[in-house]
Scaffold this motif. Structure first.
Motif, PDB file in Angstrom:
ATOM      1  N   ALA A  48       0.835  -1.204   0.000  1.00 54.42           N
ATOM      2  CA  ALA A  48       0.000   0.000   0.000  1.00 54.42           C
ATOM      3  C   ALA A  48       0.870   1.255   0.000  1.00 54.42           C
ATOM      4  CB  ALA A  48      -0.926  -0.006   1.218  1.00 54.42           C
ATOM      5  N   GLU A  49       2.042   1.172   0.684  1.00 53.95           N
ATOM      6  CA  GLU A  49       2.947   2.321   0.707  1.00 53.95           C
ATOM      7  C   GLU A  49       3.471   2.634  -0.696  1.00 53.95           C
ATOM      8  OE1 GLU A  49       5.367   5.499   1.734  1.00 53.95           O
ATOM      9  OE2 GLU A  49       3.635   4.592   2.731  1.00 53.95           O
ATOM     10  N   ARG A  50       3.718   1.570  -1.472  1.00 55.30           N
ATOM     11  CA  ARG A  50       4.204   1.768  -2.836  1.00 55.30           C
ATOM     12  C   ARG A  50       3.119   2.417  -3.687  1.00 55.30           C
ATOM     13  NH1 ARG A  50       7.613   3.669  -6.112  1.00 55.30           N
ATOM     14  NH2 ARG A  50       7.692   2.635  -8.172  1.00 55.30           N
ATOM     15  N   VAL A  51       1.859   2.008  -3.477  1.00 54.56           N
ATOM     16  CA  VAL A  51       0.749   2.629  -4.219  1.00 54.56           C
ATOM     17  C   VAL A  51       0.674   4.113  -3.881  1.00 54.56           C
ATOM     18  CG1 VAL A  51      -1.754   2.681  -4.530  1.00 54.56           C
ATOM     19  CG2 VAL A  51      -0.562   0.483  -4.356  1.00 54.56           C
ATOM     20  N   ARG A  52       0.856   4.425  -2.581  1.00 57.79           N
ATOM     21  CA  ARG A  52       0.800   5.834  -2.170  1.00 57.79           C
ATOM     22  C   ARG A  52       1.906   6.638  -2.830  1.00 57.79           C
ATOM     23  NH1 ARG A  52       3.051   9.396   0.591  1.00 57.79           N
ATOM     24  NH2 ARG A  52       4.781   7.992   1.158  1.00 57.79           N
ATOM     25  N   GLN A  53       3.113   6.038  -2.959  1.00 61.13           N
ATOM     26  CA  GLN A  53       4.222   6.731  -3.601  1.00 61.13           C
ATOM     27  C   GLN A  53       3.949   6.976  -5.085  1.00 61.13           C
ATOM     28  OE1 GLN A  53       7.599   4.203  -2.785  1.00 61.13           O
ATOM     29  NE2 GLN A  53       7.743   4.814  -0.611  1.00 61.13           N
ATOM     30  N   ILE A  54       3.400   5.964  -5.760  1.00 60.50           N
ATOM     31  CA  ILE A  54       3.072   6.102  -7.187  1.00 60.50           C
ATOM     32  C   ILE A  54       2.008   7.184  -7.375  1.00 60.50           C
ATOM     33  CG2 ILE A  54       2.022   4.935  -9.164  1.00 60.50           C
ATOM     34  CD1 ILE A  54       3.284   2.328  -8.126  1.00 60.50           C
ATOM     35  N   GLU A  55       1.036   7.183  -6.471  1.00 55.51           N
ATOM     36  CA  GLU A  55      -0.042   8.176  -6.536  1.00 55.51           C
ATOM     37  C   GLU A  55       0.516   9.589  -6.362  1.00 55.51           C
ATOM     38  OE1 GLU A  55      -4.273   8.944  -4.273  1.00 55.51           O
ATOM     39  OE2 GLU A  55      -2.521   8.314  -3.096  1.00 55.51           O
ATOM     40  N   ALA A  56       1.377   9.789  -5.373  1.00 52.09           N
ATOM     41  CA  ALA A  56       1.939  11.110  -5.097  1.00 52.09           C
ATOM     42  C   ALA A  56       2.782  11.605  -6.275  1.00 52.09           C
ATOM     43  CB  ALA A  56       2.769  11.068  -3.822  1.00 52.09           C
ATOM     44  N   LYS A  57       3.582  10.708  -6.839  1.00 51.89           N
ATOM     45  CA  LYS A  57       4.417  11.082  -7.975  1.00 51.89           C
ATOM     46  C   LYS A  57       3.569  11.428  -9.195  1.00 51.89           C
ATOM     47  CE  LYS A  57       8.416   9.489 -10.632  1.00 51.89           C
ATOM     48  NZ  LYS A  57       9.391   8.387 -10.849  1.00 51.89           N
ATOM     49  N   ALA A  58       2.482  10.667  -9.405  1.00 54.66           N
ATOM     50  CA  ALA A  58       1.600  10.920 -10.545  1.00 54.66           C
ATOM     51  C   ALA A  58       0.889  12.269 -10.413  1.00 54.66           C
ATOM     52  CB  ALA A  58       0.585   9.791 -10.667  1.00 54.66           C
ATOM     53  N   LEU A  59       0.411  12.553  -9.199  1.00 56.93           N
ATOM     54  CA  LEU A  59      -0.270  13.835  -8.970  1.00 56.93           C
ATOM     55  C   LEU A  59       0.679  15.008  -9.155  1.00 56.93           C
ATOM     56  CD1 LEU A  59      -2.472  12.923  -5.865  1.00 56.93           C
ATOM     57  CD2 LEU A  59      -3.231  13.240  -8.231  1.00 56.93           C
ATOM     58  N   GLN A  60       1.924  14.835  -8.731  1.00 58.80           N
ATOM     59  CA  GLN A  60       2.923  15.888  -8.904  1.00 58.80           C
ATOM     60  C   GLN A  60       3.195  16.136 -10.389  1.00 58.80           C
ATOM     61  OE1 GLN A  60       6.625  15.069  -6.930  1.00 58.80           O
ATOM     62  NE2 GLN A  60       7.414  17.160  -7.201  1.00 58.80           N
ATOM     63  N   LYS A  61       3.267  15.048 -11.157  1.00 61.03           N
ATOM     64  CA  LYS A  61       3.505  15.175 -12.604  1.00 61.03           C
ATOM     65  C   LYS A  61       2.330  15.831 -13.293  1.00 61.03           C
ATOM     66  CE  LYS A  61       5.025  12.508 -16.600  1.00 61.03           C
ATOM     67  NZ  LYS A  61       5.406  11.170 -17.111  1.00 61.03           N
ATOM     68  N   MET A  62       1.118  15.486 -12.876  1.00 62.56           N
ATOM     69  CA  MET A  62      -0.079  16.084 -13.468  1.00 62.56           C
ATOM     70  C   MET A  62      -0.129  17.591 -13.180  1.00 62.56           C
ATOM     71  SD  MET A  62      -3.042  13.246 -12.666  1.00 62.56           S
ATOM     72  CE  MET A  62      -4.326  14.321 -13.334  1.00 62.56           C
ATOM     73  N   LYS A  63       0.244  17.945 -11.945  1.00 64.98           N
ATOM     74  CA  LYS A  63       0.243  19.367 -11.571  1.00 64.98           C
ATOM     75  C   LYS A  63       1.228  20.129 -12.454  1.00 64.98           C
ATOM     76  CE  LYS A  63       1.010  22.451  -7.656  1.00 64.98           C
ATOM     77  NZ  LYS A  63       1.365  22.558  -6.209  1.00 64.98           N
ATOM     78  N   ALA A  64       2.395  19.553 -12.698  1.00 66.76           N
ATOM     79  CA  ALA A  64       3.380  20.231 -13.534  1.00 66.76           C
ATOM     80  C   ALA A  64       2.858  20.383 -14.978  1.00 66.76           C
ATOM     81  CB  ALA A  64       4.700  19.448 -13.526  1.00 66.76           C
ATOM     82  N   THR A  65       2.153  19.342 -15.455  1.00 73.53           N
ATOM     83  CA  THR A  65       1.586  19.408 -16.806  1.00 73.53           C
ATOM     84  C   THR A  65       0.514  20.487 -16.912  1.00 73.53           C
ATOM     85  OG1 THR A  65       1.996  17.029 -17.104  1.00 73.53           O
ATOM     86  CG2 THR A  65       0.420  18.071 -18.602  1.00 73.53           C
ATOM     87  N   LEU A  66      -0.325  20.587 -15.891  1.00 71.80           N
ATOM     88  CA  LEU A  66      -1.406  21.578 -15.914  1.00 71.80           C
ATOM     89  C   LEU A  66      -0.866  23.008 -15.833  1.00 71.80           C
ATOM     90  CD1 LEU A  66      -3.983  19.822 -13.551  1.00 71.80           C
ATOM     91  CD2 LEU A  66      -4.210  20.190 -16.007  1.00 71.80           C
ATOM     92  N   LEU A  67       0.251  23.190 -15.138  1.00 71.77           N
ATOM     93  CA  LEU A  67       0.810  24.531 -14.976  1.00 71.77           C
ATOM     94  C   LEU A  67       1.694  24.947 -16.136  1.00 71.77           C
ATOM     95  CD1 LEU A  67       1.738  24.479 -11.181  1.00 71.77           C
ATOM     96  CD2 LEU A  67      -0.199  25.615 -12.269  1.00 71.77           C
ATOM     97  N   SER A  68       2.050  24.012 -16.985  1.00 70.61           N
ATOM     98  CA  SER A  68       2.951  24.321 -18.097  1.00 70.61           C
ATOM     99  C   SER A  68       2.225  25.028 -19.231  1.00 70.61           C
ATOM    100  CB  SER A  68       3.594  23.040 -18.609  1.00 70.61           C
ATOM    101  OG  SER A  68       2.606  22.161 -19.131  1.00 70.61           O
TER     102      SER A  68
END
Length: 283
Positions: free
Chosen positions: A263-283
């Motif tokens: 579950a911790e690995r899922v949380r890490q993947i989720e956090a990294k994905a959300l961070q990448k999406m935020k960068a895409t939306l702000l670009s």
């Protein structure tokens, strides 16, 4: 000072509009020969004294034309002042070799300046902006014989006379006789007074709020889709299952069992994905 210049002495002080009109009427009229000589001097040698005499000799013309526009409720002095601007423009552009007296040439320029002044100042909101609307504005006011609304027959007759549509006549009539209304109540009015701002303002019509709403809509549609496309398949599925499935969002443990990871690995993947999406939306 020449003898010709002595014919056009300018009073030291006029004091009032009545004094000005009297002074304007005292300036002598020019003969055709005098006008031709002065106009040539100004055209060929830029003789400002010649231009001054041409202007002063026609001030009574401006007074006469401006008097015809007193029905618009604007100060007579302001109308004369604007007409004088038109007169000076006419003197500057006058060609003495055309065989036309300055008085005939200047009428157009004087009226044009007065018309422009009326349209700028008669209402807080402009009543006419295009050339056709300006023509209709002044023709409608001169043709209308009474203060009440036009009857359908009068509208049709006036539309034919002015070569415009009945709709244009009705619209200009509304602009012509509509009254300016203060958006906010005066400070000395009763507290219970109901100013237009109270019922015209929409809470969601503020420009900043409108821009924010459009940006949110953009992010929720094309922006979000692009951000999800930037993720790998597993990250995209985790984000969709966790955040975009409003009816039954998945838990970390459910996704961990599905992918055979912690579950911790899922949380890490989720956090990294959300961070990448935020960068895409702000670009």
């Amino acid at each position: 000072m020449t003898a010709q210049a002595l014919r056009f002495p300018v009073p030291a002080s006029l004091g009032s509009i009545e004094s000005y009109i009297q002074a304007a009427n005292r300036f002598p009229l020019l003969s055709a020969e005098e006008e031709l000589s002065l106009a040539r001097r100004f055209r060929d040698a830029q003789d400002l004294e010649a231009a001054r005499q041409l202007v002063l000799s026609h001030l009574r013309l401006v007074v006469s034309i401006a008097r015809g526009y007193l029905g618009y409720g604007l100060p007579h002095a302001d109308l004369i002042q604007e007409g004088n601007v038109g007169l000076m423009k006419a003197v500057k552009r006058y060609d003495p070799e055309r065989g036309v007296r300055l008085v005939s040439f200047a009428v157009h320029w004087i009226k044009a300046e007065i018309h422009e002044y009326i349209l700028r100042n008669w209402r807080l909101v402009k009543v006419a902006t295009t050339k056709a609307q300006r023509k209709l504005f002044f023709n409608l006011r001169s043709l209308k014989q009474h203060g009440g609304s036009l009857s359908p027959d009068e509208v049709e007759a006036m539309a034919q006379t002015l070569n415009v549509s009945s709709h244009d006549v009705r619209e200009m009539e509304t602009r012509l006789y509509g009254q300016d209304i203060a958006l906010e109540a005066n400070a000395d009015e009763d507290e219970d007074s109901f100013a237009p701002i109270a019922y015209l303002a929409a809470p969601d019509a503020e420009p900043i709020l409108d821009i924010e709403r459009k940006e949110r809509e953009q992010l929720a549609t094309t922006g979000l889709a692009q951000a999800l496309e930037a993720l790998d398949e597993r990250s995209r599925h985790i984000v969709q299952a966790r955040w975009l499935n409003e009816e039954d969002p998945a838990t970390l443990h459910e996704l961990a069992a599905q992918y055979g990871i912690s579950a911790e690995r899922v949380r890490q993947i989720e956090a990294k994905a959300l961070q990448k999406m935020k960068a895409t939306l702000l670009s």
